[in-house]
Design a protein around this motif. Structure first.
Motif, short mmCIF file in Angstrom:
data_model
loop_
_atom_site.label_atom_id
_atom_site.label_comp_id
_atom_site.label_asym_id
_atom_site.label_seq_id
_atom_site.Cartn_x
_atom_site.Cartn_y
_atom_site.Cartn_z
N GLN A 156 0.84 -1.20 0.00
CA GLN A 156 0.00 0.00 0.00
C GLN A 156 0.87 1.25 0.00
O GLN A 156 0.61 2.20 -0.75
CB GLN A 156 -0.88 0.05 1.26
N LEU A 157 1.89 1.26 0.85
CA LEU A 157 2.81 2.40 0.92
C LEU A 157 3.44 2.67 -0.44
O LEU A 157 3.50 3.81 -0.89
CB LEU A 157 3.93 2.13 1.93
N VAL A 158 3.91 1.61 -1.06
CA VAL A 158 4.58 1.73 -2.36
C VAL A 158 3.61 2.29 -3.40
O VAL A 158 3.96 3.21 -4.15
CB VAL A 158 5.18 0.37 -2.80
N ASP A 159 2.39 1.76 -3.42
CA ASP A 159 1.39 2.24 -4.40
C ASP A 159 1.05 3.71 -4.20
O ASP A 159 1.02 4.49 -5.16
CB ASP A 159 0.10 1.41 -4.29
N VAL A 160 0.79 4.09 -2.96
CA VAL A 160 0.41 5.48 -2.69
C VAL A 160 1.60 6.40 -2.96
O VAL A 160 1.43 7.46 -3.56
CB VAL A 160 -0.11 5.64 -1.24
N ALA A 161 2.79 5.99 -2.52
CA ALA A 161 3.98 6.81 -2.76
C ALA A 161 4.21 6.98 -4.26
O ALA A 161 4.56 8.07 -4.73
CB ALA A 161 5.21 6.17 -2.11
N HIS A 162 3.98 5.92 -5.04
CA HIS A 162 4.15 5.99 -6.49
C HIS A 162 3.17 6.99 -7.11
O HIS A 162 3.56 7.84 -7.92
CB HIS A 162 3.97 4.61 -7.11
N SER A 163 1.90 6.90 -6.73
CA SER A 163 0.91 7.81 -7.33
C SER A 163 1.14 9.25 -6.86
O SER A 163 0.99 10.19 -7.65
CB SER A 163 -0.52 7.34 -7.06
N PHE A 164 1.54 9.43 -5.61
CA PHE A 164 1.82 10.77 -5.08
C PHE A 164 3.04 11.36 -5.80
O PHE A 164 3.07 12.54 -6.16
CB PHE A 164 2.04 10.70 -3.57
N LYS A 165 4.02 10.50 -6.04
CA LYS A 165 5.22 10.95 -6.77
C LYS A 165 4.84 11.41 -8.17
O LYS A 165 5.29 12.45 -8.63
CB LYS A 165 6.24 9.80 -6.84
N GLY A 166 3.98 10.65 -8.84
CA GLY A 166 3.56 11.00 -10.20
C GLY A 166 2.81 12.31 -10.27
O GLY A 166 3.12 13.17 -11.10
N SER A 167 1.85 12.50 -9.38
CA SER A 167 1.09 13.75 -9.41
C SER A 167 1.97 14.92 -9.01
O SER A 167 1.87 16.01 -9.59
CB SER A 167 -0.16 13.66 -8.52
N SER A 168 2.86 14.71 -8.05
CA SER A 168 3.78 15.77 -7.63
C SER A 168 4.72 16.16 -8.76
O SER A 168 5.04 17.33 -8.95
CB SER A 168 4.59 15.33 -6.41
N SER A 169 5.13 15.16 -9.52
CA SER A 169 6.00 15.41 -10.67
C SER A 169 5.28 16.25 -11.72
O SER A 169 5.82 17.23 -12.24
CB SER A 169 6.46 14.08 -11.28
#
Length: 116
Positions: free
Chosen positions: A48-61
């Motif tokens: 879950q952490l990895v998935d959320v961190a990945h999507s948050f990273k993408g939107s932040s990018s």
């Protein structure tokens, strides 16, 4: 301070592309980010952490939040090998960075509304 946290060129490009929808894009990013932060805080499984961190990273990018990208990327990449306390420290750092960029985005939103 802004350029350490936000890529102003990325925001300028978004403003050009989004035109009148730009303030709404900023609102959506802020609301989604709040939800992602909640999800990070509540995550009990590494996946879950990895998935959320990945999507948050993408939107932040997409939104030019360079330091958030780095922190979310670090969590995404290292969640499996970090201790629980290290994960909590990283989530706290992500939280803190969002607390720094949120008012910057809100100011950007006000500026764009004033220009339209």
């Amino acid at each position: 301070m802004t350029d350490k946290h936000l890529d102003l060129d990325a925001l300028s490009a978004l403003r050009d592309v989004m035109e009148d929808a730009y303030p709404q894009l900023l609102d959506t990013f802020l609301a989604d980010s709040e939800e992602r932060l909640q999800s990070l805080r509540k995550a009990v499984q590494v996946a879950q952490l990895v998935d959320v961190a990945h999507s948050f990273k993408g939107s932040s990018s997409n939104m030019g939040a360079v330091k958030l990208v780095a922190l979310c990327g670090e969590l995404e990449k290292n969640a499996e090998k970090l201790s629980s306390s290290q994960i909590q420290e990283l989530i706290a750092a992500i939280d803190l960075e969002f607390a720094i960029v949120r008012p910057l985005y809100e100011a950007e939103r006000q500026r764009s509304l004033a220009e339209s």
